[in-house]
Design an enzyme around this catalytic site. Structure first.
Site, PDB file in Angstrom:
ATOM      1  N   LEU A 137       0.975  -1.421  -0.135  1.00 60.89           N
ATOM      2  CA  LEU A 137       0.007   0.008  -0.271  1.00 60.89           C
ATOM      3  C   LEU A 137       1.001   1.049   0.047  1.00 60.89           C
ATOM      4  CD1 LEU A 137      -2.587  -1.020   2.760  1.00 60.89           C
ATOM      5  CD2 LEU A 137      -2.900  -1.286   0.369  1.00 60.89           C
ATOM      6  N   ASP A 138       0.486   2.150  -0.649  1.00 57.14           N
ATOM      7  CA  ASP A 138       1.164   3.514  -0.689  1.00 57.14           C
ATOM      8  C   ASP A 138       1.353   3.948   0.779  1.00 57.14           C
ATOM      9  OD1 ASP A 138       1.488   3.443  -3.525  1.00 57.14           O
ATOM     10  OD2 ASP A 138      -0.475   4.589  -3.500  1.00 57.14           O
ATOM     11  N   LYS A 139       2.380   4.998   1.049  1.00 51.23           N
ATOM     12  CA  LYS A 139       2.515   5.178   2.254  1.00 51.23           C
ATOM     13  C   LYS A 139       1.329   6.014   3.072  1.00 51.23           C
ATOM     14  CE  LYS A 139       5.059   9.090   4.764  1.00 51.23           C
ATOM     15  NZ  LYS A 139       5.920  10.406   4.494  1.00 51.23           N
ATOM     16  N   ARG A 237      -5.788   5.687  -7.744  1.00 51.22           N
ATOM     17  CA  ARG A 237      -5.390   7.131  -7.742  1.00 51.22           C
ATOM     18  C   ARG A 237      -5.385   7.467  -9.167  1.00 51.22           C
ATOM     19  NH1 ARG A 237      -0.153   7.461  -4.215  1.00 51.22           N
ATOM     20  NH2 ARG A 237      -0.219   9.665  -4.743  1.00 51.22           N
TER      21      ARG A 237
END
Length: 303
Positions: A137-139, A237
């Site tokens: 998962l992205d930050k 996104r």
């Protein structure tokens, strides 16, 4: 280090040297190429140049790729929200702001550092810097992800990702009121040709499919649920921006004028897969985190 050579062709005349070398090195990031240039690993006609040097037809480019120094992973006593654990896997609810695995800019405080402190038995398929990490998962994306404790579990889980049998459902707040209840976005994703640090919908990209439905429309925003059929980098996104409804707070793909939040409002709320060893159906879900809930309340008070 091996020395590489390349002669600039007619169609590459006036192309920036950092852009050309990024393409010649399997599309590595332009920032990485720029670091090679700044550290004198790149020469054009025997001379050092700047990253924005415009190549001329016939230029002789020589470069060496410096060896990546392995990161020293020291376990760190960081609290983890462990939703499930057995001898083969564990499922973690990752908080917003935590990086999943170490990288050049994040050499401590990652999920991997926390996992190494919690348990010593993690799969090694993704190398020493990403032990146990099956998907990421992205930050600033919070929520559920599964971690493999050994290679057999890792391989089985990875196969489920490839075969699209692992189901990952997210919730997000996006800009704009989506006029329909649900939809399907099928648009290929690859590196943005204008910015190598971003992904974009491009003709030669990899297949990417996102299903979405509107949970609650507001005047200028929508609370949505998204389900991934594929797992491309930044997929939700990029896809939501592509259809004109970027995620609130997204620093890469959203508008600068946005609601008060730190990073994209995106949460991996639900995870379904078969246990990699006993094939039992596994289903996990989480409550929306405080930052997400508070923003919904904030939006409701706006109208």
């Amino acid at each position: 280090m091996t020395k590489n050579k390349y002669i600039v062709g007619e169609h590459e005349h006036k192309t920036r040297v950092d852009k050309l070398l990024a393409e010649q090195n399997n599309n590595v990031s332009r920032s990485r190429v720029q670091s090679w240039i700044e550290e004198a690993y790149v020469k054009v006609n025997g001379e050092c140049v700047k990253p924005n040097y415009k190549c001329q037809q016939g230029d002789r480019i020589e470069w060496m790729v410096p060896e990546t120094q392995p990161l020293l992973l020291i376990p760190e006593a960081i609290d983890l929200d462990i939703v499930y654990e057995d001898k083969d896997i564990l499922v973690v609810n990752k908080p917003k702001g935590m990086v999943v695995h170490p990288s050049a800019g994040h050499q401590s405080g990652t999920l991997v550092h926390a996992l190494l402190y919690h348990c010593t038995d993690l799969s090694g398929i993704n190398g020493v810097e990403r032990p146990g990490i099956v998907h990421r998962l992205d930050k600033d994306t919070s929520g559920l992800l599964v971690v493999a404790k050994h290679d057999e579990a890792h391989q089985q889980l990875a196969n489920q990702l490839v075969q699209k049998t692992m189901k990952r459902t997210y919730q997000a707040i996006v800009h704009g009121q989506i006029p329909h209840e649900k939809g399907l976005i099928e648009a290929p994703i690859g590196r943005d040709p204008k910015d190598r640090q971003k992904m974009a919908v491009v003709d030669n990209g990899k297949q990417a499919i996102t299903h979405f439905r509107v949970l609650q429309p507001y005047q200028d925003f929508s609370h949505v649920e998204c389900q991934l059929e594929t797992g491309r980098t930044h997929q939700i996104r990029v896809h939501m921006k592509y259809i004109g409804y970027p995620i609130v707070g997204d620093p890469k793909y959203g508008p600068r004028k946005t609601l008060p939040t730190n990073g994209q409002v995106l949460h991996a709320k639900e995870l379904r897969f078969n246990h990699p060893i006993n094939n039992e159906e596994m289903h996990f879900t989480t409550e929306l985190p405080t930052y997400f809930h508070d923003l919904l309340v904030y939006i409701q008070k706006m109208y």
